[in-house]
Write a protein that holds these residues in place. Structure first.
Motif, PDB file in Angstrom:
ATOM      1  N   ALA A 361       0.467  -1.036   0.401  1.00  0.00           N
ATOM      2  CA  ALA A 361       0.125   0.001  -0.246  1.00  0.00           C
ATOM      3  C   ALA A 361       0.736   1.372  -0.047  1.00  0.00           C
ATOM      4  O   ALA A 361       2.019   1.153   0.047  1.00  0.00           O
ATOM      5  N   ILE A 362       0.300   2.224  -0.828  1.00  0.00           N
ATOM      6  CA  ILE A 362       0.973   3.568  -0.725  1.00  0.00           C
ATOM      7  C   ILE A 362      -0.248   4.984  -0.530  1.00  0.00           C
ATOM      8  O   ILE A 362      -0.612   4.838  -1.245  1.00  0.00           O
ATOM      9  N   LEU A 491      -4.532  -0.985  -8.165  1.00  0.00           N
ATOM     10  CA  LEU A 491      -5.716   0.152  -7.697  1.00  0.00           C
ATOM     11  C   LEU A 491      -5.144   1.541  -7.122  1.00  0.00           C
ATOM     12  O   LEU A 491      -5.247   1.096  -6.164  1.00  0.00           O
ATOM     13  N   ASP A 492      -5.332   2.400  -8.570  1.00  0.00           N
ATOM     14  CA  ASP A 492      -5.227   3.967  -7.934  1.00  0.00           C
ATOM     15  C   ASP A 492      -5.883   4.324  -7.474  1.00  0.00           C
ATOM     16  O   ASP A 492      -6.924   5.028  -8.092  1.00  0.00           O
ATOM     17  N   ASP A 493      -5.969   4.569  -6.126  1.00  0.00           N
ATOM     18  CA  ASP A 493      -7.078   4.873  -5.171  1.00  0.00           C
ATOM     19  C   ASP A 493      -8.521   5.157  -6.052  1.00  0.00           C
ATOM     20  O   ASP A 493      -8.837   6.037  -6.227  1.00  0.00           O
ATOM     21  N   PHE A 519      -0.630  -3.261  -5.685  1.00  0.00           N
ATOM     22  CA  PHE A 519      -0.218  -2.861  -5.608  1.00  0.00           C
ATOM     23  C   PHE A 519      -1.285  -1.810  -5.022  1.00  0.00           C
ATOM     24  O   PHE A 519      -2.479  -1.177  -5.749  1.00  0.00           O
ATOM     25  N   ILE A 520      -1.646  -0.771  -3.898  1.00  0.00           N
ATOM     26  CA  ILE A 520      -3.025  -0.121  -3.445  1.00  0.00           C
ATOM     27  C   ILE A 520      -2.732   1.246  -3.346  1.00  0.00           C
ATOM     28  O   ILE A 520      -1.666   1.206  -2.247  1.00  0.00           O
ATOM     29  N   ILE A 521      -3.597   2.036  -3.718  1.00  0.00           N
ATOM     30  CA  ILE A 521      -2.894   3.906  -2.902  1.00  0.00           C
ATOM     31  C   ILE A 521      -4.096   3.856  -3.060  1.00  0.00           C
ATOM     32  O   ILE A 521      -5.339   3.933  -3.620  1.00  0.00           O
ATOM     33  N   ALA A 522      -4.116   4.328  -2.035  1.00  0.00           N
ATOM     34  CA  ALA A 522      -5.682   4.920  -1.310  1.00  0.00           C
ATOM     35  C   ALA A 522      -4.281   6.302  -0.038  1.00  0.00           C
ATOM     36  O   ALA A 522      -3.638   6.775  -0.107  1.00  0.00           O
ATOM     37  N   HIS A 523      -5.882   7.202  -0.105  1.00  0.00           N
ATOM     38  CA  HIS A 523      -5.625   7.870   1.423  1.00  0.00           C
ATOM     39  C   HIS A 523      -6.440   7.785   2.250  1.00  0.00           C
ATOM     40  O   HIS A 523      -5.744   8.223   3.198  1.00  0.00           O
ATOM     41  N   ARG A 524      -7.458   6.334   2.797  1.00  0.00           N
ATOM     42  CA  ARG A 524      -7.702   6.667   3.723  1.00  0.00           C
ATOM     43  C   ARG A 524      -6.762   5.463   4.785  1.00  0.00           C
ATOM     44  O   ARG A 524      -6.920   3.930   3.660  1.00  0.00           O
ATOM     45  N   ILE A 525      -6.806   5.354   6.098  1.00  0.00           N
ATOM     46  CA  ILE A 525      -5.856   4.296   6.420  1.00  0.00           C
ATOM     47  C   ILE A 525      -6.772   3.004   6.388  1.00  0.00           C
ATOM     48  O   ILE A 525      -6.156   1.807   6.409  1.00  0.00           O
TER      49      ILE A 525
END
Length: 577
Positions: A361-362, A491-493, A519-525
């Motif tokens: 995760a990024i 998964l980009d956001d 690979f997961i890009i997200a802003h939420r924990i």
């Protein structure tokens, strides 16, 4: 136009047949003034009526033959021009498909559309119509000149004396009008871009009540287009009357000088009439020269812009001798990777070891370089330093299509085609089973809202998915990626527009798909807490890394984000207590 000629040679037989038909038509046309001259001299003046029927029959046969051969010529020239332009359009479109992401970072959709449609159509017109007229007029001019000298060399010289002046005017005309058409073509692309962007964002325009602003912006570009066309019209209006005057002057000279020759007995009346007919065959090409030059300049300007795109060499392409990994497992390794874009470092010294089946995760602020990391895996961009290996082979050493076939990507910018939901979901696969299709739709929770639609998966969504909510579009994009069943899932956001319950259900379904490196890009924990490794990115650098528990234990930046996102829940819990 030399490069267009290479396409023409492919259909040389198809061009040769109408060319022969055109030459036959010209030959018949050249006989006609001679026969008319004989009717005047032999039948009317000499009274030899026995020749009248045969001469009239010859004229009828010539007229019928001309009609047949001109039909063959025009039709087949048009077909040949159409086939050539289709090949040019296909090659242009195929070339555009091979261009890397960074090319599209600096060009508008409207400009590309203008090149693939209007500019190719101008080449079609040039090949199917203008080139035919140019060749036809050259042949007419040459043969008619020979016929003029055969009748009276003095009158022929007088008639042809005007031609060099007309040629000089025509060349000057072509030079000026060619520059104008380049500006017209560029402005047409700008106009297309303005219209395309407005229509694509029409809902935003209406939401902000900016219709008047958009209208004024479009009118401003439209006025520039008008001004360039007006400039072209001024050039045409300046040179065309000169060409018209010179062509009419030729006829005046023929009638005046030729009439004196007839009176002096140096020519017969029939010969003068025939001479005048051949002189008209000279005048006709000269009268068309201005118009032909005008349209040919358009064709040349369009060809120049098309081949300018086709001359762009893709800087990201498959190697000559690509390497194939022995096994496809989805093992992704970044080794001290840095990435510079437009002179600025986006990523600096990034190292990642994503084992097969693991989840990375990024997280990071907007513009920190998160999306750039996953864009490098599929070589949408190339890293500046370091290396990226997938299954032990550097991505730069692998065949592009093979590399990307093992990636399933949900882009940050969700895009759906104006097609059925079924076709949008199946976009990434050649064929699939109904079981796999339904599984992807259930895991992405697409089936939840499709079941409520009247025609289900056959529902046609509008352009870019208009008609669906943001969350629904994201679910369709996730279903499309899951159906591809690649070893690497990016998964980009991809769940930013989903409620937390739907996001949780989709994450659980994705986690249950074993053997896939994610690979997961997200802003939420909540979207990253179950990942095997979490990277926190700032200014292109990894500032923290670890799993959820270890990062919370460190009480660093990740911990601060966690507290910020979950403080409302903690406050609500305290209030209840």
């Amino acid at each position: 136009m030399k490069r267009v000629a290479k396409y023409v040679l492919k259909y040389k037989v198809l061009f040769l047949i109408p060319l022969l038909a055109m030459l036959t038509f010209i030959a018949l046309d050249l006989i006609q003034p001679y026969i008319i001259g004989r009717i005047i001299d032999d039948v009317i003046e000499e009274g030899n009526m026995s020749m009248l029927n045969s001469l009239i029959m010859a004229l009828l046969i010539i007229t019928l033959g001309k009609a047949i051969f001109i039909y063959i010529s025009e039709y087949l020239f048009e077909v040949a021009g159409a086939k050539t332009s289709i090949d040019i359009r296909e090659d242009l479109f195929n070339h555009i498909q091979r261009l890397p992401f960074n090319y599209f970072d600096g060009i508008s959709t409207g400009e590309i559309m203008s090149r693939t449609t209007e500019d190719v159509n101008k080449i079609w017109m040039g090949l199917g119509f203008i080139i035919r007229f140019m060749v036809e007029n050259i042949v007419y001019f040459t043969l008619a000149s020979i016929m003029l000298f055969s009748y009276n060399w003095q009158l022929a010289i007088i008639t042809l004396s005007v031609m060099p002046i007309m040629a000089k005017v025509a060349f000057a005309f072509e030079k000026k009008v060619g520059n104008t058409f380049e500006k017209i073509s560029d402005q047409n692309a700008t106009l297309n871009t303005a219209a395309q962007e407005n229509l694509a964002g029409i809902r935003l325009v209406k939401a902000f009540a900016r219709e008047r602003y958009e209208i004024e912006k479009f009118l401003k570009e439209n006025d520039k287009y008008y001004q360039y066309n007006l400039e072209n019209a001024q050039i045409v209006s300046k040179y065309n009357p000169i060409l018209e005057f010179l062509s009419n002057l030729t006829l005046v000279l023929v009638v005046t000088v030729g009439g004196n020759f007839v009176i002096g007995g140096q020519m017969s009346t029939g010969d003068l009439v025939a001479f005048n007919g051949y002189a008209m065959m000279l005048v006709w090409p000269l009268r068309l020269m201005g118009w032909l030059t005008n349209v040919l300049a358009e064709c040349q300007a369009s060809a120049k812009k098309i081949f300018k795109i086709m001359d762009i060499k893709p800087n990201i392409k498959s190697p000559d001798n690509p390497k194939q990994p022995k096994n496809v497992n989805g093992h992704v390794v970044f080794e001290n990777v840095s990435f510079k874009h437009k002179g600025k470092y986006i990523l600096k010294d990034i190292s990642i070891d994503a084992k097969p089946g693991s989840t990375v995760a990024i997280m990071g602020t907007t513009g920190s370089g998160k999306s750039s990391i996953i864009n490098l895996i599929g070589r949408f961009y190339d890293c500046t330093q370091g290396s990226i290996k997938v299954d032990g082979v550097d991505v730069k050493d692998r065949e592009l299509n093979e590399l990307r076939a093992n990636l399933s990507v949900v882009m940050q910018d969700t895009f759906l085609f104006s097609d059925t939901l079924k076709n949008n979901i199946k976009f990434g696969v050649e064929s699939t089973t109904e079981k796999d299709f339904q599984s992807a739709c259930q895991d992405s929770m697409v089936s939840d809202f499709v079941d409520e639609m009247e025609v289900g998966y056959d529902t046609v969504v509008g352009e870019r998915g208009v008609g669906l909510s943001g969350g629904q579009k994201q679910r369709v994009s996730i279903a499309r990626a899951l159906l591809k069943k690649s070893k690497i899932l990016i998964l980009d956001d991809a769940t930013s527009a989903l409620d937390m319950e739907t996001e949780f259900n989709i994450q659980r379904a994705v986690d249950n798909r074993k053997g896939i490196t994610k690979f997961i890009i997200a802003h939420r924990i909540s979207a990253v807490k179950n990942a095997d490794e979490i990277l926190l990115i700032e200014d292109g650098k990894v500032v923290e890394r670890g799993n959820h528990s270890s990062l919370l234990y460190k009480k660093g930046k990740y911990y601060e984000i966690y507290k910020e996102q979950f403080k409302d829940i903690e406050n609500q819990t305290q209030e209840v207590i």
